[in-house]
Write a protein that holds these residues in place. Structure first.
Motif, PDB file in Angstrom:
ATOM      1  N   UNK A  71       0.823  -1.219   0.000  1.00 25.24           N
ATOM      2  CA  UNK A  71       0.000   0.000   0.000  1.00 25.24           C
ATOM      3  C   UNK A  71       0.852   1.261   0.000  1.00 25.24           C
ATOM      4  N   UNK A  72       2.031   1.193   0.607  1.00 24.25           N
ATOM      5  CA  UNK A  72       2.863   2.393   0.720  1.00 24.25           C
ATOM      6  C   UNK A  72       3.423   2.830  -0.626  1.00 24.25           C
ATOM      7  N   UNK A  84      -7.146  -5.021  -3.331  1.00 24.78           N
ATOM      8  CA  UNK A  84      -8.233  -4.875  -2.354  1.00 24.78           C
ATOM      9  C   UNK A  84      -9.581  -5.168  -3.004  1.00 24.78           C
ATOM     10  N   UNK A 128      -9.010 -11.784   4.096  1.00 23.03           N
ATOM     11  CA  UNK A 128      -8.353 -10.843   5.021  1.00 23.03           C
ATOM     12  C   UNK A 128      -6.888 -11.222   5.204  1.00 23.03           C
ATOM     13  N   UNK A 129      -6.615 -12.522   5.270  1.00 22.21           N
ATOM     14  CA  UNK A 129      -5.210 -12.963   5.395  1.00 22.21           C
ATOM     15  C   UNK A 129      -4.407 -12.600   4.153  1.00 22.21           C
ATOM     16  N   UNK A 166      -4.963 -10.023   2.207  1.00 28.14           N
ATOM     17  CA  UNK A 166      -4.697  -8.576   2.252  1.00 28.14           C
ATOM     18  C   UNK A 166      -3.567  -8.270   3.227  1.00 28.14           C
ATOM     19  N   UNK A 167      -3.576  -8.965   4.358  1.00 33.07           N
ATOM     20  CA  UNK A 167      -2.538  -8.696   5.356  1.00 33.07           C
ATOM     21  C   UNK A 167      -1.156  -9.131   4.873  1.00 33.07           C
ATOM     22  N   UNK A 216      -1.131  -4.798   3.365  1.00 33.44           N
ATOM     23  CA  UNK A 216      -0.845  -4.186   4.670  1.00 33.44           C
ATOM     24  C   UNK A 216       0.472  -4.697   5.253  1.00 33.44           C
ATOM     25  N   UNK A 217       0.849  -4.060   6.367  1.00 31.07           N
ATOM     26  CA  UNK A 217       2.065  -4.474   7.066  1.00 31.07           C
ATOM     27  C   UNK A 217       3.252  -3.622   6.645  1.00 31.07           C
ATOM     28  N   UNK A 218       4.420  -3.861   7.280  1.00 27.65           N
ATOM     29  CA  UNK A 218       5.620  -3.098   6.922  1.00 27.65           C
ATOM     30  C   UNK A 218       6.066  -3.441   5.497  1.00 27.65           C
ATOM     31  N   UNK A 219       6.545  -2.462   4.771  1.00 26.51           N
ATOM     32  CA  UNK A 219       6.961  -2.682   3.374  1.00 26.51           C
ATOM     33  C   UNK A 219       8.215  -3.542   3.340  1.00 26.51           C
TER      34      UNK A 219
END
Lengths: 560, 250
Positions: free
Chosen positions: B148-149, B159, B204-205, B207-208, B212-215
């Motif tokens: 996402x970043x 998404x 959801x898993x 996506x995580x 999401x989460x640290x790049x």
């Protein structure tokens, strides 16, 4: 009026689209667009409510096409649309500055608009499918709002908890809709509720009553959305999300449970057993949430558990048959909890400058030259604590609605009002003051004003939300139990409360002895409280086991 | 004859263990275009066999088999990490539901529509897999997280695709499931709802592990504006078709 009602859920979705399209071009100014549109939504909601009251034509229903995609204006949707739009506007305005340094500024406002639109659609839905669409979307957008800051692992983890609990709450509502559609062959609420009223004893699979089955499923859906035990663990941890989201969530989103129960009131009126279940689960959650709130040392988490407790009260009120009171409660709670969240940062800032710990009375007496604090005699205050709130509550309700005491639900609520009043007076009595008599008089006066105000507004609100007196009586009657059991339960509860107060008093005066003799018990209790009764740990363990089984299956089947 | 036809249909509207054939075939094909064609055509062959042979189950073993297959693949989806394999497993979980839908004796067009609705999300996921593999050399969840970043457009596409995979409103899968549940018995409904819940968990898993989460992972170029708009148009088309087609039951 029927045309303008479409604007209320539609405008926030339009705002989200415009924010997304112009986010890159307009930069941070895109927030003004979002706030402007939400202001229009509030104005339309005000107009709708005033027009509804002025015209006095009763509930109206309109569909875009076919049997779904419809909205309904009735007292519940009109008042809730205004509340949701109002709270959302405040959160929007607050977010303009609060989120200014966060990445994804435009995305945040887009999600806020989408969430607002979904909640508005949920409260105004005129049929099962529209309700299901909105019900599902609320969980989805809440997930993305909580995970707005995409990198912190904890934020993602707790956003996931929230999402999966909400999904657990979505599915019973789907099942309820399925049972209703199969039993009555209608999707729109007016037809559906008319058919339920005509044949309330219809049966469904396994010869179960349709009304009872649907009420049970709706109650399950409400438990998940409104954080009732054992589906409460997500709420206190969702504080990892941005503060404006916490405010919106606690002031609006968690209320979905109370709203959905009220929406299905024509079903619950034929389901006494489910109303009793609501009461028990609500009561348990209220006690649990309040206890865990006291054990927290983080202001936001403490507010989270406070909301769990308040939601428990709300569900308990519906279980007592006081459906309108639950809505009144959730509006009042939404307003004060939203204010608390939006002010939490300021409180934390102030606490860094001044810890708020009161000076030692001896220091005040010697250094500050203040007179020593005085307290009223304990016997007098003890008697006042027990009698004064009861007298005020009974007189206020006797003045507003003399027949109120004939309903069991009303007695239960008065009972809890009495306990709350006692707690307030007790807490005030413990405050240090130079003139305890004046302070106690002021507290009693404030309590009386609040109780009278609450009673007058509460009863007027009930007449507005459920104008049919017979229906209101039927709800209370459905929530009732036989008189002997009721009397025994009330006496038992009163004894438990008095025993609790006595226990607290004795523990206080014999502290050292109690600590010495029951030290291990205190430690065990503290461990239980600090681990929040291990409910979240249990879910974690179950999750890990299921994922391990899934991996093993994939390995056995060679990923095919 | 009908038993043989049922077994044949169970290969195309995959029931475990016949589903192994589809998953093995999907894993062998490397071209995205051929995979997309396979994902669209494969269940339609099964639908054609069922409609031609009038094989709609009346209940019993076949229905239980279809429900268990859907649940099994949804459960296995929780720990699948490769996006292409994820798409195939999702399809293997979604397509058995066609067996349950035909039980309600809907029109032929609605059965075809239902199978297409169930194929939409896996096909979108194949496109995501292709985009991920082209940029990050591998399309594994949890390998290169926090997209996402740096890759907001690609993240948006992931998404939206995942929401479609979870059969959430307003995607066709949502209305297809409502249509199925509108005429389902309680046992079937519980099986379908469990499958639906597992899809949400798996989504959801996913996506995580990606958005999401640290790049982490290599620096990569985001989707172009044209590609993003093309994908958006495709999604809008799917949503509109989902809104127009609600399975004929609702």
């Amino acid at each position: 009026m029927i045309e303008t009602q479409w604007l209320i859920p539609f405008l926030p979705f339009l705002s989200a689209l415009l924010v997304h399209l112009f986010g890159a071009r307009r930069g941070k100014r895109v927030a003004q667009l979002s706030v402007g549109i939400n202001l229009v939504v509030v104005l339309v909601a005000v107009f709708q409510l005033i027009t509804y009251i002025a015209r006095d034509t009763g509930p109206q229903w309109t569909a875009m096409a076919g049997g779904w995609g419809s909205l309904q204006i009735d007292p519940l949707s009109a008042i809730m649309a205004l509340v949701v739009a109002g709270i959302s506007l405040v959160v929007h305005i607050y977010s303009i500055r609060y989120m200014i340094e966060e990445p994804g500024y435009a995305r945040f406002f887009m999600l806020l608009d989408l969430m607002t639109g979904s909640i508005l659609l949920m409260v105004m839905a005129g049929d099962l499918i529209t309700l299901l669409v909105a019900w599902h979307l609320i969980g989805v957008f809440l997930y993305f709002l909580l995970a707005h800051n995409t990198e912190p692992v904890n934020a993602q983890r707790y956003a996931f908890w929230t999402f999966i609990t909400y999904r657990l709450g979505d599915l019973p509502l789907v099942l309820a809709a399925m049972v209703l559609f199969q039993a009555y062959g209608a999707l729109d609420f007016p037809t559906l509720f008319a058919r339920i009223e005509a044949t309330p004893d219809a049966r469904t699979f396994l010869d179960l009553p349709v009304a009872g089955t649907v009420a049970f499923l709706v109650a399950l859906a409400a438990f998940a959305k409104s954080a009732q035990f054992p589906l409460h663990t997500w709420l206190p941890y969702s504080m990892e999300g941005p503060t404006p989201v916490s405010a919106l969530m606690h002031a609006g989103i968690v209320n979905a449970g109370g709203i959905i129960i009220n929406r299905f009131a024509p079903v619950f009126v034929h389901s006494s057993e489910v109303l009793h279940l609501l009461f028990v689960v609500g009561l348990f959650t209220a006690v649990l949430g309040s206890m865990l709130m006291l054990a927290q040392n983080d202001i936001k988490k403490s507010l989270g558990y406070s909301t769990v407790g308040q939601m428990g009260f709300m569900i308990m009120e519906t279980g007592a048959g006081a459906f309108a009171l639950a809505i009144f409660h959730l509006i009042a709670h939404g307003l004060f909890k939203g204010t608390l969240f939006l002010g939490a940062g300021k409180v934390i800032g102030a606490a860094r400058k001044h810890d708020g710990v009161p000076n030692d009375p001896l220091y005040d007496f010697l250094v500050e030259r203040k007179p020593a604090p005085a307290r009223l005699p304990w016997l007098l205050i003890g008697a006042a604590m027990l009698i004064v709130p009861l007298v005020i509550l009974v007189l206020a309700h006797a003045w507003v609605a003399p027949d109120f005491f004939q309903k069991q639900g009303a007695i239960v609520l008065l009972f809890f009002g009495w306990i709350t009043g006692v707690q307030v007076l007790f807490a005030s009595h413990r405050l240090d003051t130079e003139n305890p008599l004046r302070m106690m008089a002021l507290i009693v006066l404030s309590f009386a004003v609040i109780v009278v105000g609450y009673s007058v507004i509460g009863h007027s609100f009930e007449s507005f939300l459920y104008p049919d007196t017979e229906f209101r009586e039927a709800l209370y009657a459905a929530a009732g139990i036989d008189q002997i059991t009721f009397g025994v339960l009330i006496v038992l509860l009163a004894l438990v409360m008095v025993a609790g107060w006595l226990g607290a008093y004795l523990t206080h005066v014999r502290r050292q002895r109690v600590d010495r003799e029951h030290g291990r018990t205190w430690l065990t209790l503290y461990s239980l409280f600090s681990h929040e009764f291990y409910v979240a740990d249990l879910y974690n363990r179950m999750t890990v086991s299921m994922l391990a089984l899934s991996r093993r299956l994939n390995s056995w089947l060679r990923w095919g | 004859m009908s038993v043989l036809l049922i077994l044949l249909a169970a290969v195309f509207l995959p029931l475990f263990p016949m589903s192994l054939a589809f998953n093995a075939l999907a894993a062998r094909i490397t071209s995205t275009y051929v995979q997309v064609a396979l994902f669209i055509a494969w269940p339609q062959i099964g639908v054609a066999i069922i409609l031609w042979g009038d094989l709609a189950p009346a209940g019993g073993l076949l229905v239980a088999w279809a429900i268990l297959s859907a649940i099994l693949y949804a459960f296995r989806l929780l720990t699948i990490r490769e996006a292409g394999r994820w798409a195939a497993m999702l399809a293997s979980s979604a397509w058995p539901l066609v067996w349950l839908f035909v039980m309600q004796r809907p029109s032929d067009a609605n059965v075809i529509g239902f199978a297409l609705a169930m194929s939409a999300a896996p096909v979108l996921m194949l496109l995501v897999r292709s985009a991920l593999a082209r940029r990050l050399e591998a399309a594994y969840t949890g390998l290169h997280g926090g997209l996402a970043r740096d890759l907001p457009r690609l993240s948006g596409v992931i998404v939206v695709t995942t929401l479609a995979a979870m059969a959430l409103p307003l995607f066709p899968g949502f209305f297809a499931l409502l249509a199925l549940l509108g005429g389902a018995t309680p046992g079937i409904a519980l099986g379908v709802l469990l499958t639906w819940l597992l899809w949400s968990w798996a989504g959801a898993r996913l996506l995580q592990g990606t958005v999401f989460g640290p790049r982490s992972g290599p620096i990569a170029e985001d989707l172009s504006a044209t590609t993003t708009w093309t994908f958006t148009s495709l999604v809008v088309l799917l949503v509109v078709s989902g809104l127009l087609w609600t399975g004929g039951v609702l």
